[in-house]
Design an enzyme around this catalytic site. Structure first.
Site, PDB file in Angstrom:
ATOM      1  N   ARG A 151       0.819  -1.211   0.000  1.00 21.88           N
ATOM      2  CA  ARG A 151       0.000   0.000   0.000  1.00 21.88           C
ATOM      3  C   ARG A 151       0.855   1.265   0.000  1.00 21.88           C
ATOM      4  NH1 ARG A 151      -3.209   2.996   4.497  1.00 21.88           N
ATOM      5  NH2 ARG A 151      -1.168   2.726   5.447  1.00 21.88           N
ATOM      6  N   TYR A 186      -4.598  10.902   0.355  1.00 20.47           N
ATOM      7  CA  TYR A 186      -5.096   9.556   0.074  1.00 20.47           C
ATOM      8  C   TYR A 186      -6.168   9.197   1.079  1.00 20.47           C
ATOM      9  CZ  TYR A 186      -3.383   6.531   3.809  1.00 20.47           C
ATOM     10  OH  TYR A 186      -3.226   5.898   5.000  1.00 20.47           O
ATOM     11  N   MET A 236       4.014   2.887   6.331  1.00 23.52           N
ATOM     12  CA  MET A 236       4.389   4.134   5.662  1.00 23.52           C
ATOM     13  C   MET A 236       3.774   5.367   6.342  1.00 23.52           C
ATOM     14  SD  MET A 236       2.611   5.786   2.652  1.00 23.52           S
ATOM     15  CE  MET A 236       2.771   7.508   2.440  1.00 23.52           C
ATOM     16  N   ASP A 237       2.527   5.251   6.760  1.00 25.28           N
ATOM     17  CA  ASP A 237       1.834   6.393   7.382  1.00 25.28           C
ATOM     18  C   ASP A 237       2.553   6.849   8.646  1.00 25.28           C
ATOM     19  OD1 ASP A 237      -0.050   4.787   5.843  1.00 25.28           O
ATOM     20  OD2 ASP A 237      -1.571   6.183   6.564  1.00 25.28           O
ATOM     21  N   THR A 238       2.828   5.877   9.519  1.00 29.18           N
ATOM     22  CA  THR A 238       3.474   6.204  10.786  1.00 29.18           C
ATOM     23  C   THR A 238       4.861   6.790  10.528  1.00 29.18           C
ATOM     24  OG1 THR A 238       2.302   4.420  11.903  1.00 29.18           O
ATOM     25  CG2 THR A 238       4.270   5.252  12.994  1.00 29.18           C
TER      26      THR A 238
END
Ligand code: GDP
Ligand code: MG
Length: 264
Positions: free
Chosen positions: A75, A93, A185-187
């Site tokens: 993702r 996103y 990736m978000d963190t």
């Protein structure tokens, strides 16, 4: 004057059931509620169902929709690729299930325009947030955030909410530093941004859990813990250095705008 251009990336993996209805709803929402030029980019990697064919159909039907297909999975990889290649001024996103109420999207974008923030994230963990989720995922999320807080002493209230936006400039500076191609990736993006002094907006959202999930708890939790320790090691070694851009560096510590009570 040039009209602002906003990207909305939708990462998808085997989403044949939800994709068409979600894109229809999102396209309608953006047309009626946002006065900016928008593109919707479906980012598909490795789907084995009819997702690719449905996405191709949607991109033919809606002029603002395009499809990016990647051979490798992940993702984070999909979102980073679309963000890197998009020509939009604001990159964002959201999950295809639209678990986050779309009403939060205009203020998310506004926070980057008039609020002077470089990164904005939806949060399910602020006093004004409203969530409807199962006990199991709520408990996992609690444990995850306790760990993130303990490891990074962060003010970010909900690093994993699938609802984020970033300015093109900040993305250009931060994405090369984000190594994870999967769920972390978000963190990683938020922790590095905070550490480098970027101003982060935490927006309370209404969130309704969609039980149809691509998360595999055992496998993904193990990868997440490994990734968090890698990130901590890198931070301790000073790997990310200092942000050189005067605009985005330190003037507003993240703690001033988060974690509680900020937003709409
Ligand atoms: N491109 C891409 N998208 C993915 C991948 N895994 C999950 N997604 C998407 O990420 C979003 C969030 O996934 P979801 O299963 O709803 O996660 P949950 O809400 O945390 O249970 C959805 O839009 C998924 O289709 C992947 O490997 N590649
Ligand atoms: Mg979901």
């Amino acid at each position: 004057m040039k009209q602002l251009f906003v990207n909305v990336t939708i990462p998808v993996y085997n989403e044949e059931k939800e994709l068409a209805a979600s894109i229809r709803k999102l396209a309608e929402f953006l047309k009626t509620r946002l006065c900016y030029r928008c593109e919707i980019v479906i980012a598909n990697n490795g789907s084995t169902d009819a997702t690719q064919a449905i996405a191709e159909g949607l991109s033919r039907r809606y002029p603002e929709v395009r499809l990016v297909s990647l051979p490798q999975s992940g993702r984070g990889r999909a979102i980073k690729k679309v963000w890197r290649e998009s020509r939009a001024d604001i990159l964002s996103y959201m999950d295809v299930d639209l678990s986050t109420d779309l009403d939060a999207f205009p203020p998310l974008i506004e926070s980057l325009l008039s609020g002077g923030c470089a990164v904005a994230t939806g949060s399910r963990r602020l006093s004004k947030s409203r969530t409807n989720r199962g006990l199991g995922r709520a408990f996992l999320s609690l444990c995850y955030h306790a760990m993130v807080k303990a490891l990074f002493h962060t003010h970010i209230s909900d690093a994993q909410c699938g609802f984020k936006a970033i300015t093109r400039k900040a993305a250009g500076e931060l994405l090369p530093l984000v190594a994870d191609d999967g769920w972390l990736m978000d963190t990683e993006l938020l922790v590095i941004a905070e550490r480098l002094g970027y101003r982060i907006f935490n927006l309370p959202v209404r969130w309704v859990e969609d039980r149809d999930s691509r998360v595999k708890v055992g496998r993904d939790a193990f990868a997440a813990v490994k990734g968090l320790f890698r990130l901590r090691r890198n931070l301790a070694r000073g790997k990310y250095g200092q942000v050189r851009s005067a605009n985005s560096a330190v003037p507003y510590p993240t703690s001033e705008v988060s974690p509680r009570g900020v937003g709409v």
